[in-house]
Design a protein around this motif. Structure first.
Motif, PDB file in Angstrom:
ATOM      1  N   PHE A  68      52.966  53.125  51.311  1.00  0.00           N
ATOM      2  CA  PHE A  68      53.333  52.336  50.139  1.00  0.00           C
ATOM      3  C   PHE A  68      52.482  52.673  48.920  1.00  0.00           C
ATOM      4  O   PHE A  68      52.617  52.027  47.883  1.00  0.00           O
ATOM      5  N   GLY A  69      51.611  53.675  49.026  1.00  0.00           N
ATOM      6  CA  GLY A  69      50.866  54.143  47.880  1.00  0.00           C
ATOM      7  C   GLY A  69      49.757  53.205  47.462  1.00  0.00           C
ATOM      8  O   GLY A  69      49.506  52.165  48.091  1.00  0.00           O
ATOM      9  N   PRO A  70      49.073  53.546  46.369  1.00  0.00           N
ATOM     10  CA  PRO A  70      47.939  52.724  45.930  1.00  0.00           C
ATOM     11  C   PRO A  70      48.345  51.399  45.300  1.00  0.00           C
ATOM     12  O   PRO A  70      47.515  50.517  45.143  1.00  0.00           O
ATOM     13  N   HIS A  71      49.643  51.261  44.923  1.00  0.00           N
ATOM     14  CA  HIS A  71      50.078  50.048  44.231  1.00  0.00           C
ATOM     15  C   HIS A  71      51.283  49.420  44.914  1.00  0.00           C
ATOM     16  O   HIS A  71      52.396  49.481  44.398  1.00  0.00           O
ATOM     17  N   PRO A  72      51.116  48.845  46.093  1.00  0.00           N
ATOM     18  CA  PRO A  72      52.260  48.184  46.737  1.00  0.00           C
ATOM     19  C   PRO A  72      52.785  47.041  45.888  1.00  0.00           C
ATOM     20  O   PRO A  72      52.013  46.243  45.346  1.00  0.00           O
ATOM     21  N   PHE A  73      54.090  46.993  45.733  1.00  0.00           N
ATOM     22  CA  PHE A  73      54.754  45.999  44.884  1.00  0.00           C
ATOM     23  C   PHE A  73      54.247  46.042  43.440  1.00  0.00           C
ATOM     24  O   PHE A  73      54.333  45.052  42.719  1.00  0.00           O
ATOM     25  N   GLY A  74      53.704  47.163  43.015  1.00  0.00           N
ATOM     26  CA  GLY A  74      53.224  47.276  41.649  1.00  0.00           C
ATOM     27  C   GLY A  74      51.922  46.547  41.395  1.00  0.00           C
ATOM     28  O   GLY A  74      51.570  46.317  40.228  1.00  0.00           O
ATOM     29  N   LEU A  75      51.191  46.200  42.442  1.00  0.00           N
ATOM     30  CA  LEU A  75      49.918  45.489  42.289  1.00  0.00           C
ATOM     31  C   LEU A  75      48.759  46.472  42.285  1.00  0.00           C
ATOM     32  O   LEU A  75      48.789  47.498  42.979  1.00  0.00           O
ATOM     33  N   GLY A  76      47.746  46.150  41.537  1.00  0.00           N
ATOM     34  CA  GLY A  76      46.556  46.981  41.508  1.00  0.00           C
ATOM     35  C   GLY A  76      45.697  46.773  42.736  1.00  0.00           C
ATOM     36  O   GLY A  76      45.944  45.880  43.559  1.00  0.00           O
ATOM     37  N   PRO A  77      44.646  47.574  42.877  1.00  0.00           N
ATOM     38  CA  PRO A  77      43.741  47.404  44.018  1.00  0.00           C
ATOM     39  C   PRO A  77      42.977  46.088  43.922  1.00  0.00           C
ATOM     40  O   PRO A  77      42.815  45.511  42.842  1.00  0.00           O
ATOM     41  N   ALA A  78      42.525  45.623  45.057  1.00  0.00           N
ATOM     42  CA  ALA A  78      41.716  44.399  45.079  1.00  0.00           C
ATOM     43  C   ALA A  78      40.357  44.669  44.453  1.00  0.00           C
ATOM     44  O   ALA A  78      39.775  45.743  44.623  1.00  0.00           O
ATOM     45  N   ALA A  79      39.868  43.714  43.699  1.00  0.00           N
ATOM     46  CA  ALA A  79      38.579  43.873  43.044  1.00  0.00           C
ATOM     47  C   ALA A  79      37.456  43.827  44.073  1.00  0.00           C
ATOM     48  O   ALA A  79      37.563  43.184  45.118  1.00  0.00           O
ATOM     49  N   ALA A  80      36.388  44.542  43.751  1.00  0.00           N
ATOM     50  CA  ALA A  80      35.236  44.541  44.668  1.00  0.00           C
ATOM     51  C   ALA A  80      34.637  43.154  44.794  1.00  0.00           C
ATOM     52  O   ALA A  80      34.178  42.748  45.863  1.00  0.00           O
ATOM     53  N   GLU A  81      34.643  42.398  43.702  1.00  0.00           N
ATOM     54  CA  GLU A  81      34.134  41.020  43.712  1.00  0.00           C
ATOM     55  C   GLU A  81      35.243  40.110  43.196  1.00  0.00           C
ATOM     56  O   GLU A  81      35.414  39.953  41.981  1.00  0.00           O
ATOM     57  N   PRO A  82      36.041  39.527  44.082  1.00  0.00           N
ATOM     58  CA  PRO A  82      37.181  38.704  43.647  1.00  0.00           C
ATOM     59  C   PRO A  82      36.734  37.530  42.780  1.00  0.00           C
ATOM     60  O   PRO A  82      35.644  36.966  42.955  1.00  0.00           O
ATOM     61  N   LEU A  83      37.597  37.177  41.836  1.00  0.00           N
ATOM     62  CA  LEU A  83      37.329  36.031  40.974  1.00  0.00           C
ATOM     63  C   LEU A  83      37.540  34.741  41.748  1.00  0.00           C
ATOM     64  O   LEU A  83      38.387  34.663  42.645  1.00  0.00           O
ATOM     65  N   ALA A  84      36.771  33.745  41.385  1.00  0.00           N
ATOM     66  CA  ALA A  84      36.984  32.420  41.967  1.00  0.00           C
ATOM     67  C   ALA A  84      38.335  31.885  41.501  1.00  0.00           C
ATOM     68  O   ALA A  84      38.864  32.290  40.464  1.00  0.00           O
ATOM     69  N   ALA A  85      38.892  30.965  42.271  1.00  0.00           N
ATOM     70  CA  ALA A  85      40.232  30.452  41.961  1.00  0.00           C
ATOM     71  C   ALA A  85      40.301  29.826  40.578  1.00  0.00           C
ATOM     72  O   ALA A  85      41.312  29.941  39.871  1.00  0.00           O
TER      73      ALA A  85
END
Length: 789
Positions: free
Chosen positions: A143-160
């Motif tokens: 599905f490549g680097p951008h499944p469903f057109g989404l970017g990669p997950a951030a190394a440090e995810p943002l809080a909700a």
């Protein structure tokens, strides 16, 4: 995005963009995890996996670790994905995009029910594409680097509480935030954009909603993290619901309308096939040096059958596929085969069923005739370049789809193509091919006005709903040893055929009307003595000098023709018709052609002089060797056709001066009709699939091999076989981990290298040597083993 923003940022897929640039990479389950999962399965489940993914069984794997390496590698995963429908594919892609195989989470993101997602996950689990620990590496790569057109997950995810609201909410906010145009451009993908300081980008970077990076050329690019993209989408992965094209909008026709249209088409295709056999019986289809029948012969045949070139090519391919054509004694031309005589003597349902059954199993693509192949050469009819094995599966899929619709539902090409694309997104058929297959089905009368006929439903039931992956038991559509399908097709067509009538209403203007479907005897008489003006509920024909001459060429006398027509007419024949027939009979046979190659005997000196002086006949190489005796270098069939085109009415005679009657294909030919031949590839290539017992035995050998491997200490991370080694290197490339390679040098000596995998390419691997600080490219066959340092 506003005009100003649009001019400053452009969303695009960039090679090399992905999580490795700035964040963590999602690799999927490892080979050892997949091997342990497969080892824990019962033998019958492993055998079922090998049956569902036959590429894993040939060649057989030595152990479960080797099997896991192959099953988790992208090449095998791509093969497995080809037969999955759009919903199952979406579920598989969602597990990669969300990095979760939780049914509730996937269902929410795709707008599906949890039960439907569970069923799809079960399918993916049976195929070993997703196990309890997650998707296999090959599925992540597919599905490549951008499944469903989404970017990669951030190394440090943002809080909700730091994630943005949905894009729709941002657009409706009283005071839109800076960079809203950038978010519009990147939310639904691609998630990577390039630009020179787009408006608001700095504010988005400060909030953590956008990341700044650089490509290999030093250009600045902005990346939307996966978590931010999901928040902007409102937690959804797709814009539109996952559903096949609705059949509710298709027009539904009455059974009578479908039957009327389909039977009319069936009668017509049988009629033109008979005319083709007659035409090629007089003058066959010469074969080009490169194979196939050339454009000149195709155009000549199309003119004789009064068809468009493309339709004539289809009819020719149908006749050849049904075994009605063969190669002459020199192999230089296609002529009617010895099977054509029995076919011509059969009833209409039997004739049609032979053509229909051959079509459904045909690998021929006549719609490509006249197009250029990869080498720039035009594809000829009956040529090898007009053959494609996928054409069989496409015809089966189209028939199965039409058979799944309610009776009378008329499907158009766009709907059929969209439905086939939904059923197998990774095996989308060409739009032109779908339209061509539907046109062939209509030409044959398998469909009537776009809806399956009664006989068409029999044919659709015979191919099954999923026959593309399973080749027919016999090549070229002959897989009906008991004749059950043929018999059912004959009965279905006969049930729809209207009752024939034996009435002929002849008009004084030399037209005649049959108020319905003519009985065979009347149809044969009209076919030989008239031309059709219209078909439908009634048949309208016209008698012309050329059509009457055709009847005389067939061996009828003027009296026999008039007597036959009068037998079907409730009133006396008009005088105009009698005059036409008598006049044609008086002129018939004035010129006689004897095939030596060729001799023309002309009793009338004026006619002989006219033939010699006619410029249109210069190509025949005419030479008058004696009064009334003209020689020609052209074959007798060509001479007959050219003389008739000038208005003469020649006949063919044998060496004794007796007139030859062309009552069957090949009449007057010195050589007997040849056996049937098939165009295209001479050999049928089929893949043998192992049976249940062989699969169970293979599973037992893999268990023994895995136990021996563990006993020898090979259960660590060493990959020695090529498939396992390549899978290990692909996994190392995705995770950017270091590996230790043992390589065979040109002299056979083995050396060890500690490397990082840069790229796995066909036949070779690009590596960065971490000790020597150099980059090298290694052929796959030189890799002895791959191990973690």
């Amino acid at each position: 995005m506003s005009a100003g923003d649009a001019g400053r940022i452009r969303a695009e897929e960039l090679p090399g963009s992905g999580a490795r640039d700035y964040g963590r990479a999602f690799v999927g389950v490892g080979v050892e995890q997949l091997a342990a999962h497969l080892m824990a399965l019962p033998d019958r489940d492993v055998a079922a996996l090998l049956a569902a993914r036959p590429d894993l069984a040939a060649p057989p794997s030595a152990s479960f670790t080797a099997l896991a390496a192959r099953a988790g590698a992208r090449p095998s995963v791509e093969v497995a994905l080809r037969d999955l429908d759009a919903v199952t594919m979406a579920v598989a892609e969602a597990t990669v995009a969300l990095e979760s195989a939780d049914a509730a989470t996937v269902a929410t993101a795709l707008g599906l029910t949890a039960g439907d997602v569970c069923a799809r996950l079960a399918v993916l689990n049976r195929l070993a594409l997703i196990i309890g620990a997650g998707p296999v590496p090959g599925l992540v790569e597919a599905f490549g680097p951008h499944p469903f057109g989404l970017g990669p997950a951030a190394a440090e995810p943002l809080a909700a509480d730091r994630l943005p609201p949905a894009l729709a909410d941002l657009e409706q906010a009283p005071e839109p935030i800076a960079g809203l145009g950038v978010l519009r451009a990147l939310t639904w993908g691609p998630p990577v954009g390039t630009g020179d300081r787009p408006a608001g980008a700095a504010e988005l970077v400060r909030r953590g909603w956008l990341l700044r990076a650089s490509d290999a050329s030093g250009r600045t690019r902005f990346i939307l993290p996966r978590e931010v993209g999901m928040a902007l989408r409102g937690g959804r992965l797709i814009k539109d619901p996952l559903a096949p094209p609705a059949a509710d909008d298709l027009e539904v026709l009455s059974a009578d309308a479908v039957a009327s249209e389909a039977t009319s088409r069936a009668e017509e295709v049988v009629r033109v096939t008979r005319e083709l056999l007659a035409e090629w019986g007089r003058e066959g289809g010469p074969i080009l040096r490169t194979g196939g029948v050339g454009v000149r012969a195709l155009d000549r045949t199309a003119a004789a059958l009064d068809l468009e070139r493309s339709v004539a090519a289809t009819v020719i391919e149908l006749a050849a596929g049904a075994g009605l054509l063969g190669l002459d004694e020199g192999g230089a031309a296609w002529v009617p085969a010895d099977t054509s005589t029995a076919w011509l003597e059969a009833e209409l349902p039997e004739q049609w069923s032979t053509l229909a059954a051959a079509w459904v199993g045909s690998a021929r693509t006549p719609w490509l005739v006249g197009t250029r192949a990869d080498d720039g050469v035009l594809r000829p009819v009956l040529g090898a370049d007009v053959e494609a094995t996928w054409a069989i599966g496409l015809r089966h899929r189209v028939l199965a789809l039409l058979g799944s619709l309610p009776e009378g539902a008329a499907a158009h090409a766009d709907w059929v193509h969209a439905s086939l694309a939904f059923s197998r997104p990774r095996r989308r058929p060409p739009e032109g091919a779908v339209a061509a297959v539907l046109a062939e089905a209509q030409l044959l009368g398998i469909t009537g006005a776009g809806a399956l006929s009664r006989a068409g439903r029999v044919l659709a039931a015979s191919v099954g709903a999923d026959s593309e992956s399973a080749p027919p038991s016999e090549p070229r559509g002959s897989a009906d040893p008991g004749g059950r399908v043929l018999g059912a097709l004959e009965q279905a067509l006969a049930a729809d055929l209207p009752e024939p009538v034996d009435m002929l209403l002849v008009q004084s203007d030399l037209t005649a009307i049959v108020p319905g479907r003519p009985v065979p005897a009347l149809a044969a008489a009209l076919e030989r003595s008239s031309v059709v003006e219209s078909r439908g509920g009634a048949l309208t024909v016209r008698f012309t000098p050329q059509s009457v001459r055709r009847a005389l060429d067939g061996g009828w006398s003027a009296a026999e023709l008039l007597r036959t027509l009068a037998g079907f007419s409730p009133s006396p024949l008009p005088g105009a018709l009698k005059v036409l027939v008598d006049d044609a009979a008086r002129r018939h046979g004035v010129v006689r052609v004897r095939e030596v190659a060729s001799v023309l005997r002309v009793a009338d000196p004026a006619v002989a002089a006219g033939i010699k002086a006619d410029a249109a006949l210069a190509g025949l190489g005419l030479d008058e060797v004696a009064p009334g005796i003209i020689l020609s270098t052209a074959p007798a069939g060509v001479v007959l056709r050219e003389l008739r085109a000038t208005g003469l009415a020649p006949v063919l005679e044998n060496e004794h001066g007796r007139v030859l009657v062309a009552t069957r294909p090949g009449a007057g030919r010195r050589a007997p009709c040849p056996p049937p031949a098939h165009p295209g590839n001479a050999h049928s290539v089929r893949t043998r699939r192992p049976g249940p017992r062989e699969l169970v035995a293979l599973v037992g050998r893999m268990r023994a091999g895995e136990e021996a491997r563990n006993a020898s200490g090979g259960a660590s991370v060493t990959a020695a076989d090529p498939v396992h080694a390549l899978a290990r290197m692909r996994q190392a490339q995705a995770s950017r981990e270091r590996v230790r390679l043992r390589l065979a040098g040109p002299d056979g000596a083995v050396q060890e290298r500690t490397v990082r995998v840069l790229a796995v390419e066909p036949g070779r691997v690009r590596l960065a040597d971490l000790v020597r600080e150099t980059e090298l490219t290694v052929a796959v066959h030189r890799i002895v083993s791959v191990d973690l340092p």
